[in-house]
Design a protein around this motif. Sequence first.
Motif, short mmCIF file in Angstrom:
data_model
loop_
_atom_site.label_atom_id
_atom_site.label_comp_id
_atom_site.label_asym_id
_atom_site.label_seq_id
_atom_site.Cartn_x
_atom_site.Cartn_y
_atom_site.Cartn_z
N LEU A 105 67.66 -5.01 131.77
CA LEU A 105 69.06 -4.67 131.61
C LEU A 105 69.50 -3.69 132.69
O LEU A 105 68.77 -2.77 133.03
N LYS A 106 70.71 -3.90 133.17
CA LYS A 106 71.23 -3.04 134.23
C LYS A 106 71.34 -1.59 133.77
O LYS A 106 71.08 -0.66 134.53
N ARG A 107 71.73 -1.40 132.50
CA ARG A 107 71.89 -0.04 131.99
C ARG A 107 70.96 0.24 130.81
O ARG A 107 71.20 1.14 130.02
N GLY A 108 69.90 -0.50 130.70
CA GLY A 108 68.94 -0.29 129.63
C GLY A 108 67.67 0.37 130.14
O GLY A 108 67.68 1.06 131.17
N HIS A 109 66.59 0.15 129.43
CA HIS A 109 65.30 0.70 129.87
C HIS A 109 64.73 -0.20 130.96
O HIS A 109 64.53 -1.39 130.76
N ARG A 110 64.47 0.37 132.13
CA ARG A 110 63.99 -0.38 133.28
C ARG A 110 62.59 0.12 133.66
O ARG A 110 62.24 1.26 133.40
N PHE A 111 61.82 -0.75 134.29
CA PHE A 111 60.46 -0.33 134.63
C PHE A 111 60.49 0.77 135.68
O PHE A 111 61.42 0.88 136.48
N SER A 112 59.45 1.60 135.67
CA SER A 112 59.47 2.84 136.44
C SER A 112 58.12 3.13 137.07
O SER A 112 57.16 2.37 136.93
N SER A 113 58.05 4.27 137.75
CA SER A 113 56.79 4.72 138.34
C SER A 113 55.73 4.95 137.27
O SER A 113 54.54 4.75 137.53
N ASP A 114 56.14 5.38 136.08
CA ASP A 114 55.18 5.55 134.98
C ASP A 114 54.43 4.24 134.72
O ASP A 114 53.20 4.22 134.59
N ASP A 115 55.20 3.15 134.63
CA ASP A 115 54.61 1.84 134.38
C ASP A 115 53.68 1.43 135.51
O ASP A 115 52.57 0.93 135.30
N PHE A 116 54.15 1.65 136.74
CA PHE A 116 53.39 1.23 137.91
C PHE A 116 52.06 1.97 138.01
O PHE A 116 51.00 1.35 138.23
N VAL A 117 52.08 3.28 137.81
CA VAL A 117 50.85 4.06 137.91
C VAL A 117 49.89 3.70 136.77
O VAL A 117 48.67 3.64 136.97
N THR A 118 50.43 3.44 135.59
CA THR A 118 49.58 3.01 134.47
C THR A 118 48.87 1.71 134.82
O THR A 118 47.66 1.57 134.59
N ALA A 119 49.61 0.76 135.37
CA ALA A 119 49.01 -0.53 135.76
C ALA A 119 47.97 -0.34 136.86
O ALA A 119 46.92 -1.00 136.85
N TRP A 120 48.24 0.55 137.79
CA TRP A 120 47.28 0.82 138.88
C TRP A 120 45.98 1.38 138.34
O TRP A 120 44.89 0.92 138.72
N VAL A 121 46.06 2.38 137.46
CA VAL A 121 44.86 2.96 136.89
C VAL A 121 44.10 1.90 136.09
O VAL A 121 42.87 1.80 136.17
N ALA A 122 44.82 1.10 135.32
CA ALA A 122 44.18 0.05 134.52
C ALA A 122 43.46 -0.96 135.40
O ALA A 122 42.31 -1.33 135.13
N ALA A 123 44.12 -1.41 136.45
CA ALA A 123 43.52 -2.41 137.34
C ALA A 123 42.30 -1.85 138.06
O ALA A 123 41.32 -2.57 138.28
N SER A 124 42.33 -0.57 138.42
CA SER A 124 41.19 0.02 139.11
C SER A 124 40.06 0.35 138.14
O SER A 124 38.89 0.37 138.52
#
Length: 260
Positions: free
Chosen positions: A22-41
């Motif tokens: 959504l343009k004005r809703g909850h959008r993905f962020s650096s929090d999500d990205f860093v979580t995915a990075w730690v998980a993948a590593s």
Amino acid sequence: MSETKQEETLDLLIGDWWIWQLKRGHRFSSDDFVTAWVAASAMPGAKNLLDLGSGIGSVGLMTLWNMAPESCLRGVEVQELSYGLACRTVEHNGLGARVELVRGDIRDRQVVADTHSHDLVTGSPPYFPLGTGVVSPHPQRAAARMELHGSVFDYCEAAARSLCEHGRFVFCHSATDPRPREAIDAVGLKLISQQDVVFGKAQAAMITVFECGWQGQEYSREPLLIRDSEGRWTDAYQKVRFGMGIRDPSRASCGLRRAS
């Protein structure tokens, strides 16, 4: 709160995968990205992934993108609005054979059962208990911020029901909240590492990404600084982005938008 088609955007998530949000809703962020990075590593060879409170799908999908083609993801999301967007994202990227999305509450044992079958579980619990802040009238923002559908304790309990013997559970939370460690201990998991994330130079860490499991050797991670004193992404963060599949250094953290 009603949302119309015109208030949705299709944005580049990672690699060549796009995401509806959504343009004005909850959008993905650096929090999500860093979580995915730690998980993948933490578990690069994971085959069976589970994303708790998956929202619009950002954490789970960014993690899955870095796995082998035979790896599969199950996402569990209680909120109808976010679940619907995630379903459209999966369809848009042709991921139906690899991704199963379930609309349900992670606290429900019929939704997240005692299977101990997943080798990588991720989550991004809301940070604030009810009564500690104003609940947004927007359903997405409210659920992402406030503990309307469970706390970090519920996420850890659901992960413990799902995680296999050698698996890893990776989740992010406020760096100043003592409850994540308490929740990990409460279900008998072991803290393996924690990744502190600093968004600006001379600031304190705002979030921490926790890696835990039933067993494993504890190790240390250096804090990750996102932006330098000039407001530019640091070399360390650019290296993380490149390693995760974001090749364009000019891309904003919220993704590139596809023209309609």
